[in-house]
Design an enzyme around this catalytic site. Structure first.
Site, mmCIF file in Angstrom:
data_model
loop_
_atom_site.group_PDB
_atom_site.id
_atom_site.type_symbol
_atom_site.label_atom_id
_atom_site.label_comp_id
_atom_site.label_asym_id
_atom_site.label_seq_id
_atom_site.Cartn_x
_atom_site.Cartn_y
_atom_site.Cartn_z
ATOM 1 N NE ARG A 25 -1.311 2.437 3.007
ATOM 2 C CZ ARG A 25 -0.843 3.527 3.592
ATOM 3 N NH1 ARG A 25 -0.736 4.669 2.914
ATOM 4 N NH2 ARG A 25 -0.433 3.506 4.852
ATOM 5 C CG ASP A 26 3.302 4.283 2.972
ATOM 6 O OD1 ASP A 26 3.091 5.195 2.155
ATOM 7 O OD2 ASP A 26 3.910 4.460 4.039
ATOM 8 C CG HIS A 218 4.808 4.816 9.080
ATOM 9 N ND1 HIS A 218 3.971 3.925 8.447
ATOM 10 C CD2 HIS A 218 5.429 5.496 8.087
ATOM 11 C CE1 HIS A 218 4.077 4.064 7.134
ATOM 12 N NE2 HIS A 218 4.963 5.016 6.894
ATOM 13 C CG HIS A 220 8.877 8.134 5.616
ATOM 14 N ND1 HIS A 220 8.445 8.454 4.356
ATOM 15 C CD2 HIS A 220 7.850 7.460 6.193
ATOM 16 C CE1 HIS A 220 7.218 8.009 4.171
ATOM 17 N NE2 HIS A 220 6.832 7.407 5.280
ATOM 18 C CB CYS A 251 3.613 10.953 1.712
ATOM 19 S SG CYS A 251 1.993 11.708 1.929
ATOM 20 C CG ASN A 260 7.460 3.820 3.920
ATOM 21 O OD1 ASN A 260 6.930 4.473 4.805
ATOM 22 N ND2 ASN A 260 6.907 3.647 2.733
#
Length: 308
Positions: A25-26, A218, A220, A251, A260
């Site tokens: 997803r991300d 989460h 980065h 993003c 990420n």
């Protein structure tokens, strides 16, 4: 694979960590090109086979905003959503929830902002009004027996507003937990967080009465700090970390948000610390190399490159 990290167990750290894999997803939502459905389904299957205990599959977001995930319903229809490995989907609003309910998904996530500018750009809302938007989503999801996770973005810094006050992050996160979210993922969306900042934020949540086991991190790796920040979070008792296979992702609404934290890099560090995670590093590296081939570029993960 003959090279493995040296292991030195630190008894002050957690014995086991859960890796929340966000690559499908991300990781893929910010790609310039579209990844075929077959490849996405295989990617998810390979990640599950590698031992990732949770794999976020996609997002039921409007195709206009994230065209890379326009095939979400088709992807979910081909997944074992009733299997032993949770395959959550992100839902931005009630329409997204409707699609999730239609698909039979049992695990969802919502995506909030800690800052006004990002709330306006990403949610077309204000920080306060986003709770009004999320309330019926969470209420209906819980009534349907779903598990609800909440992401909070821009928790360490915002490209438009600069430094973000930890008390603001705690306020937003606490509201989401009170609303019914079972877990809160604290996002360093543009990768500006540092180790002491991580500790301060966790302490801020503790001071607000939020148990550490309700929090996930989460990170980065924009400035190369993701692993240092993960270690700082471990020292604070955090046991759930979001990561993306091969370091994919960013993003689409924040241009300064680069990759990420790579799942392989996190697994290498955890293994070296003697922390259980259940992931087969060799299978994971093979999967990330395979996906890098589909995307037509080298994986940004340091471990994938080193073991290549």
């Amino acid at each position: 694979m003959s090279v493995l990290p040296m292991v030195e167990r630190d008894p002050s750290l957690p014995e086991r960590v859960t890796i929340f894999e966000v690559g499908p997803r991300d990781g893929l939502q910010n790609e310039a090109g579209l990844v075929p459905v077959d490849a996405k389904v295989e990617f998810i299957g390979r990640l599950v086979s590698a031992g990732l205990p949770i794999v976020e599959a996609t997002s039921f977001v409007h195709p206009k905003w994230v065209p890379q995930l326009a095939d979400a319903a088709e992807v979910v229809a081909r997944l074992p959503i009733d299997g032993p490995t949770p395959l959550p989907v992100l839902v931005p609003n009630e329409r997204g929830l409707d699609r999730a309910l239609e698909s039979g998904v049992r695990h969802i996530a919502i995506f909030a902002s800690a800052t006004e500018t990002f709330a306006a750009k990403n949610l077309n809302s204000t920080v306060e009004d986003q709770f009004t938007m999320f309330a019926p989503v969470v209420e209906r999801a819980l009534a349907a027996g779903m598990d609800v996770r909440a992401y909070v973005s821009m928790c360490f810094g915002d490209p438009w507003e600069g430094a973000v006050d930890p008390t603001q992050v705690v306020r937003v996160g606490s509201r989401l937990l009170e609303m019914g979210a079972t877990q809160l993922s604290i996002g360093d969306t543009i990768g500006v967080g540092t180790a002491a900042h991580v500790a301060r934020l966790v302490q801020g949540f503790a001071g607000a009465g939020v148990p550490v086991d309700r929090l996930a991190m989460h990170f980065h790796d924009t400035y190369g700090q993701a692993l240092a920040n993960a270690l700082a979070a471990l020292r604070c008792g955090i046991t759930t970390f979001d990561a993306s296979a091969g370091g994919l992702g960013g993003c689409p609404y924040a241009e300064s948000a680069t990759g990420n934290l790579a799942t392989e890099d996190l697994v290498w560090m955890l293994t070296g610390l003697g922390i259980e995670h259940g992931v087969d590093l060799e299978a994971l590296v093979s999967t990330s190399r395979w996906m890098a081939g589909i995307l037509g570029r080298e994986s940004p993960s340091a471990v994938v490159r080193a073991l290549g």
